[in-house]
Design a protein around this motif. Sequence first.
Motif, PDB file in Angstrom:
ATOM      1  N   ILE A 211      -0.474   5.974   0.103  1.00  0.00           N
ATOM      2  CA  ILE A 211      -1.421   6.668   0.985  1.00  0.00           C
ATOM      3  C   ILE A 211      -0.716   7.214   2.219  1.00  0.00           C
ATOM      4  O   ILE A 211      -0.862   8.381   2.569  1.00  0.00           O
ATOM      5  CB  ILE A 211      -2.579   5.720   1.386  1.00  0.00           C
ATOM      6  CG1 ILE A 211      -3.521   5.522   0.201  1.00  0.00           C
ATOM      7  CG2 ILE A 211      -3.340   6.274   2.589  1.00  0.00           C
ATOM      8  CD1 ILE A 211      -4.576   4.480   0.420  1.00  0.00           C
ATOM      9  N   LEU A 215      -0.834  11.163   2.041  1.00  0.00           N
ATOM     10  CA  LEU A 215      -1.947  11.698   2.817  1.00  0.00           C
ATOM     11  C   LEU A 215      -1.602  11.937   4.278  1.00  0.00           C
ATOM     12  O   LEU A 215      -2.087  12.877   4.887  1.00  0.00           O
ATOM     13  CB  LEU A 215      -3.158  10.765   2.740  1.00  0.00           C
ATOM     14  CG  LEU A 215      -3.734  10.502   1.355  1.00  0.00           C
ATOM     15  CD1 LEU A 215      -5.019   9.732   1.467  1.00  0.00           C
ATOM     16  CD2 LEU A 215      -3.972  11.806   0.607  1.00  0.00           C
ATOM     17  N   TYR A 216      -0.775  11.047   4.817  1.00  0.00           N
ATOM     18  CA  TYR A 216      -0.480  11.169   6.240  1.00  0.00           C
ATOM     19  C   TYR A 216       0.693  12.107   6.493  1.00  0.00           C
ATOM     20  O   TYR A 216       1.011  12.409   7.630  1.00  0.00           O
ATOM     21  CB  TYR A 216      -0.187   9.780   6.842  1.00  0.00           C
ATOM     22  CG  TYR A 216      -1.427   8.979   7.137  1.00  0.00           C
ATOM     23  CD1 TYR A 216      -2.323   8.667   6.130  1.00  0.00           C
ATOM     24  CD2 TYR A 216      -1.724   8.549   8.430  1.00  0.00           C
ATOM     25  CE1 TYR A 216      -3.464   7.933   6.395  1.00  0.00           C
ATOM     26  CE2 TYR A 216      -2.858   7.820   8.690  1.00  0.00           C
ATOM     27  CZ  TYR A 216      -3.723   7.514   7.676  1.00  0.00           C
ATOM     28  OH  TYR A 216      -4.857   6.789   7.948  1.00  0.00           O
ATOM     29  N   ALA A 227      -3.229   1.242  11.911  1.00  0.00           N
ATOM     30  CA  ALA A 227      -4.535   0.745  11.466  1.00  0.00           C
ATOM     31  C   ALA A 227      -4.633   0.565   9.943  1.00  0.00           C
ATOM     32  O   ALA A 227      -4.988  -0.518   9.483  1.00  0.00           O
ATOM     33  CB  ALA A 227      -5.640   1.655  11.982  1.00  0.00           C
ATOM     34  N   PRO A 228      -4.318   1.605   9.121  1.00  0.00           N
ATOM     35  CA  PRO A 228      -4.416   1.370   7.671  1.00  0.00           C
ATOM     36  C   PRO A 228      -3.478   0.281   7.161  1.00  0.00           C
ATOM     37  O   PRO A 228      -3.826  -0.461   6.245  1.00  0.00           O
ATOM     38  CB  PRO A 228      -4.077   2.730   7.051  1.00  0.00           C
ATOM     39  CG  PRO A 228      -3.493   3.536   8.139  1.00  0.00           C
ATOM     40  CD  PRO A 228      -4.025   3.009   9.414  1.00  0.00           C
ATOM     41  N   LEU A 231      -5.149  -3.049   8.116  1.00  0.00           N
ATOM     42  CA  LEU A 231      -6.400  -3.281   7.401  1.00  0.00           C
ATOM     43  C   LEU A 231      -6.174  -3.507   5.911  1.00  0.00           C
ATOM     44  O   LEU A 231      -6.833  -4.340   5.300  1.00  0.00           O
ATOM     45  CB  LEU A 231      -7.358  -2.114   7.626  1.00  0.00           C
ATOM     46  CG  LEU A 231      -7.887  -2.024   9.055  1.00  0.00           C
ATOM     47  CD1 LEU A 231      -8.728  -0.773   9.234  1.00  0.00           C
ATOM     48  CD2 LEU A 231      -8.709  -3.259   9.392  1.00  0.00           C
ATOM     49  N   MET A 232      -5.221  -2.769   5.320  1.00  0.00           N
ATOM     50  CA  MET A 232      -4.975  -2.963   3.893  1.00  0.00           C
ATOM     51  C   MET A 232      -4.312  -4.315   3.635  1.00  0.00           C
ATOM     52  O   MET A 232      -4.570  -4.944   2.605  1.00  0.00           O
ATOM     53  CB  MET A 232      -4.161  -1.812   3.326  1.00  0.00           C
ATOM     54  CG  MET A 232      -5.009  -0.551   3.277  1.00  0.00           C
ATOM     55  SD  MET A 232      -4.275   0.778   2.364  1.00  0.00           S
ATOM     56  CE  MET A 232      -4.535   0.209   0.696  1.00  0.00           C
ATOM     57  N   LEU A 235      -7.102  -6.674   3.842  1.00  0.00           N
ATOM     58  CA  LEU A 235      -7.942  -6.505   2.654  1.00  0.00           C
ATOM     59  C   LEU A 235      -7.348  -7.232   1.454  1.00  0.00           C
ATOM     60  O   LEU A 235      -8.071  -7.855   0.663  1.00  0.00           O
ATOM     61  CB  LEU A 235      -8.096  -5.008   2.346  1.00  0.00           C
ATOM     62  CG  LEU A 235      -9.017  -4.622   1.201  1.00  0.00           C
ATOM     63  CD1 LEU A 235     -10.455  -5.039   1.494  1.00  0.00           C
ATOM     64  CD2 LEU A 235      -8.974  -3.129   0.940  1.00  0.00           C
TER      65      LEU A 235
ATOM     66  N   PHE B  32     -14.280  -4.607   4.629  1.00  0.00           N
ATOM     67  CA  PHE B  32     -12.921  -4.114   4.859  1.00  0.00           C
ATOM     68  C   PHE B  32     -12.519  -3.019   3.884  1.00  0.00           C
ATOM     69  O   PHE B  32     -11.693  -2.179   4.216  1.00  0.00           O
ATOM     70  CB  PHE B  32     -11.920  -5.276   4.878  1.00  0.00           C
ATOM     71  CG  PHE B  32     -11.850  -5.917   6.223  1.00  0.00           C
ATOM     72  CD1 PHE B  32     -11.023  -5.397   7.202  1.00  0.00           C
ATOM     73  CD2 PHE B  32     -12.659  -6.989   6.545  1.00  0.00           C
ATOM     74  CE1 PHE B  32     -10.984  -5.954   8.468  1.00  0.00           C
ATOM     75  CE2 PHE B  32     -12.631  -7.552   7.810  1.00  0.00           C
ATOM     76  CZ  PHE B  32     -11.793  -7.030   8.773  1.00  0.00           C
ATOM     77  N   THR B  33     -13.113  -3.015   2.683  1.00  0.00           N
ATOM     78  CA  THR B  33     -12.880  -1.897   1.769  1.00  0.00           C
ATOM     79  C   THR B  33     -13.438  -0.622   2.383  1.00  0.00           C
ATOM     80  O   THR B  33     -12.770   0.427   2.416  1.00  0.00           O
ATOM     81  CB  THR B  33     -13.553  -2.176   0.413  1.00  0.00           C
ATOM     82  OG1 THR B  33     -13.180  -3.478  -0.023  1.00  0.00           O
ATOM     83  CG2 THR B  33     -13.146  -1.149  -0.621  1.00  0.00           C
ATOM     84  N   PHE B  35     -13.995  -0.116   5.514  1.00  0.00           N
ATOM     85  CA  PHE B  35     -13.216   0.107   6.720  1.00  0.00           C
ATOM     86  C   PHE B  35     -11.970   0.945   6.399  1.00  0.00           C
ATOM     87  O   PHE B  35     -11.687   1.955   7.055  1.00  0.00           O
ATOM     88  CB  PHE B  35     -12.806  -1.256   7.275  1.00  0.00           C
ATOM     89  CG  PHE B  35     -12.629  -1.301   8.762  1.00  0.00           C
ATOM     90  CD1 PHE B  35     -12.415  -0.153   9.499  1.00  0.00           C
ATOM     91  CD2 PHE B  35     -12.685  -2.504   9.426  1.00  0.00           C
ATOM     92  CE1 PHE B  35     -12.251  -0.211  10.867  1.00  0.00           C
ATOM     93  CE2 PHE B  35     -12.526  -2.576  10.800  1.00  0.00           C
ATOM     94  CZ  PHE B  35     -12.301  -1.416  11.507  1.00  0.00           C
ATOM     95  N   CYS B  36     -11.237   0.521   5.347  1.00  0.00           N
ATOM     96  CA  CYS B  36     -10.039   1.261   4.936  1.00  0.00           C
ATOM     97  C   CYS B  36     -10.424   2.673   4.516  1.00  0.00           C
ATOM     98  O   CYS B  36      -9.785   3.651   4.929  1.00  0.00           O
ATOM     99  CB  CYS B  36      -9.337   0.548   3.786  1.00  0.00           C
ATOM    100  SG  CYS B  36      -8.547  -0.979   4.271  1.00  0.00           S
ATOM    101  N   ILE B  39     -11.186   4.895   7.500  1.00  0.00           N
ATOM    102  CA  ILE B  39     -10.035   5.325   8.290  1.00  0.00           C
ATOM    103  C   ILE B  39      -9.243   6.398   7.553  1.00  0.00           C
ATOM    104  O   ILE B  39      -8.797   7.383   8.138  1.00  0.00           O
ATOM    105  CB  ILE B  39      -9.165   4.099   8.650  1.00  0.00           C
ATOM    106  CG1 ILE B  39      -9.815   3.378   9.810  1.00  0.00           C
ATOM    107  CG2 ILE B  39      -7.748   4.504   8.978  1.00  0.00           C
ATOM    108  CD1 ILE B  39      -9.170   2.095  10.189  1.00  0.00           C
ATOM    109  N   ILE B  40      -9.117   6.232   6.229  1.00  0.00           N
ATOM    110  CA  ILE B  40      -8.338   7.201   5.457  1.00  0.00           C
ATOM    111  C   ILE B  40      -9.097   8.528   5.339  1.00  0.00           C
ATOM    112  O   ILE B  40      -8.531   9.592   5.571  1.00  0.00           O
ATOM    113  CB  ILE B  40      -7.974   6.614   4.078  1.00  0.00           C
ATOM    114  CG1 ILE B  40      -6.993   5.456   4.274  1.00  0.00           C
ATOM    115  CG2 ILE B  40      -7.376   7.685   3.180  1.00  0.00           C
ATOM    116  CD1 ILE B  40      -6.921   4.502   3.121  1.00  0.00           C
ATOM    117  N   ILE B 284      -9.373   0.676  15.943  1.00  0.00           N
ATOM    118  CA  ILE B 284      -9.970  -0.203  14.934  1.00  0.00           C
ATOM    119  C   ILE B 284     -11.327  -0.721  15.416  1.00  0.00           C
ATOM    120  O   ILE B 284     -12.314  -0.715  14.669  1.00  0.00           O
ATOM    121  CB  ILE B 284      -9.007  -1.365  14.595  1.00  0.00           C
ATOM    122  CG1 ILE B 284      -7.802  -0.833  13.819  1.00  0.00           C
ATOM    123  CG2 ILE B 284      -9.709  -2.454  13.789  1.00  0.00           C
ATOM    124  CD1 ILE B 284      -6.742  -1.871  13.514  1.00  0.00           C
TER     125      ILE B 284
END
Lengths: 473, 473
Positions: A211, A215-216, A227-228, A231-232, A235, B32-33, B35-36, B39-40, B284
């Motif tokens: 990702i 994507l970035y 952040a990703p 969070l991932m 997760l 959290f899914t 959430f990710c 953000i994406i 976040i």
Amino acid sequence: MATHETLQQLSALKVSASFLNTSTIIALSVFFTLFCACIIIGHLIEENRWANESITALLLGLCAGGVVLLASKDRSSHLLVFNEDLFFLYLLPPIIFNAGFQVKKKQFFKNFTTMLLFGIWHTIGAILSATDSVCTFQVLSQDETPFLYSIVFGEGVVNDATSIVLFNAIQSFDFNNIDGTVALNLLGTFLYLYFTSTALGIVLGLLSAYIIKTLYFLRHSTDREGAPMMLMAYLSCILAELLNLSGILTIFFCGIIMSHYTWHSVTESSRITTKHAFATISFIAETFIFLYVFMDALDIDKWKASNARFLLIFFDSSLISCGCLNLELMSPDTLLQFSSSEDTSSQDSAVMITCTIIVVLFSTVLFGSITKPLIEAVLLRHTKTLDTDATDMQSLEDLRILFLENGENTDQGSNQQAAPRASGLRLLISYPTTTVHYFWRKFDVKFVRPVFGGRGFVPFVPSSPTDAVDEAS
Amino acid sequence: MATHETLQQLSALKVSASFLNTSTIIALSVFFTLFCACIIIGHLIEENRWANESITALLLGLCAGGVVLLASKDRSSHLLVFNEDLFFLYLLPPIIFNAGFQVKKKQFFKNFTTMLLFGIWHTIGAILSATDSVCTFQVLSQDETPFLYSIVFGEGVVNDATSIVLFNAIQSFDFNNIDGTVALNLLGTFLYLYFTSTALGIVLGLLSAYIIKTLYFLRHSTDREGAPMMLMAYLSCILAELLNLSGILTIFFCGIIMSHYTWHSVTESSRITTKHAFATISFIAETFIFLYVFMDALDIDKWKASNARFLLIFFDSSLISCGCLNLELMSPDTLLQFSSSEDTSSQDSAVMITCTIIVVLFSTVLFGSITKPLIEAVLLRHTKTLDTDATDMQSLEDLRILFLENGENTDQGSNQQAAPRASGLRLLISYPTTTVHYFWRKFDVKFVRPVFGGRGFVPFVPSSPTDAVDEAS
């Protein structure tokens, strides 16, 4: 008068932040004051080789617990009501993730087999200190004693999977009929749990890498890339818990994959930021755990519930703890596991808790203080052995020369790889770890990094325009 | 058999992490899914000027809330049980701290008086959106529209103090006998609250600067410097709440002081890390708030409790919200304040909540989407006006030349300062903001920075030895 009525109507609602629960605010104030003191004092005594942050936190926590106990007139020393969720869901994941993120991978995987064997074998230890990895950071340094660090920390991580397997086994197996099948069954379950947990961590780590890389790309922003990743990683841990896998193992491998692939695809500023921010968050969580556990250590309800019996068990456990050679470092985590199980038989539970508190206090202060001087003494005596070890670390380069001894360049052209592969089998027996690493590296560079990014496979990404230092004063 | 007994005894205790509350794990996994995803997706549509992260979070939250509602067969859409503590103690402080940390101070304080007047005056708005500052970041850019940002955000911060004063006033004052004394009393309380909150933030900010400058000097470590900064900022907020002051104001000023003094005393890596880590944590927390609030928006219990009455209030509020010119941005914070007050009269409360949800939905989607295009359109038309504004920003340099017009160097020798000071009084009337800034800067450089550090007053601190990039692969 419409305004007046509205105001009166509104006054019935809790509008203002000042109406938060006062006891929560008081508890948080005391706790965070201690927390700051702990970190600052810990920093000041950093150069003292007999002390570390965990001992500072322990002593400060005990003092604070004592003061609260006296202030509340012997009723209870409970200042903050914590539960196991706080520990397992919010404090432990960042610590283990950071460990995976910062681990020296080559050194770590070199001792992989030893680590795995220790982790599976030390089952009883795994129950009493299922997630003792936290203590490892406090007393062992990855740079000074890489071998010891890998073994002790790695064993702690593997322990988590073992403890889940054991716990489930205890509930479902009939222990009156123990035979070979049960042992095999246990081993099978452990291996299943181990590999699925690892796979989940790797999958989510690679997903984050993909990702960020795709994507970035071309619109990097340092404030948005951390952040990703965070969070991932989190997760992955939560999903592992959802699937009844080992969250510790999953987030540990997610951290390893992220540092190997994802981290290389972000901006230069993001690399610095993530590296240090993860370490800082982990450090805060570690200190938090130590401070909390020892503030709670003086809980007199538990001490009253456990009568003289505990003394017996204490000496028993202390002997086991000191006598055994498995390098198990007792950690406050164990305490949390026991202290949260209040719905079980209170007498047994209280005995377990008080006894564990004493073992933890004892081992943190004693082993925590003597580990550093001991290691220094041992290192001085065995400098030569370590030199050999250091040379061994560069043997990958030697092996590459071995592979290339007939002058071929294996990196070019697939036709030329038959010869080195044939000699590779011979070398696998002679130098197993180095050979595995060599072939893994080849595979990684050829197939994995082109897709997911990694060192040398992402173009240089300058910092985002917003990274410029604020010009105003 | 001793081992067997121990195992059975242990099985009575909750040992394993897999025994965490299953519903918590499920809720966290779903959250959290999302959430990710949020953000994406938010990053992908970043270039679309009609959308932003808050709208993504809103739509995803609503969808998820709807799915949960259907899955739970119309019983309830509650997935996670949050309370106002979560919001006021854990989500809002990092957002406001980061705002203070990253604010362009010169630009911000230039509009200080306007901001303060707006903040005190808009009292009713302050109750409905006491802490609406969160929304400001989503729609306004500090770089593109500095004036608008300062006014709207600054007003939001001041609002917090106002709302506390108002709330206490409503409880203690007799509104049947309103006279001039009451108004003066209110103003006095506000000013007291405002100045004590600000002072507390400044004191803790300076304390952190002093500690980092003196104690951490010569043994800097990037992984250890972020922690005291974060913890002392949080401590300032908690202490403010403890003393019934405005935590928002306190942590905001603590952030400003930390970026002005503390930040300059840490290592180069720490500067990059703290700057971006604070921004990431704030980001976040913001996304978290938006996602949560709109997942909770479909709570049918509240919708049922509020009958037709809400339609009336809705149109009323919408009109106020659209019609008023006070630039008040409705935010989900308001919702949390109301939704957490469940012990009050349920009918009134439910009406307030559902009505606020609609106003928030309406204003986030409508105002959130049109703000960017609107600003762009206005900026194109008024480019000349803005150019003048930009020139005005450099007037400090002009003023310095004015001060020095007789060729004296004011920085040298205290005897020579009488002349510029005399002309300073004259200039204070002509250019008040710039003159205040000029004298503040002189005071800062002469007295404050030498003690607490700051730009140009700390020696260059190289990154710590552990900052080197991990060599292993």
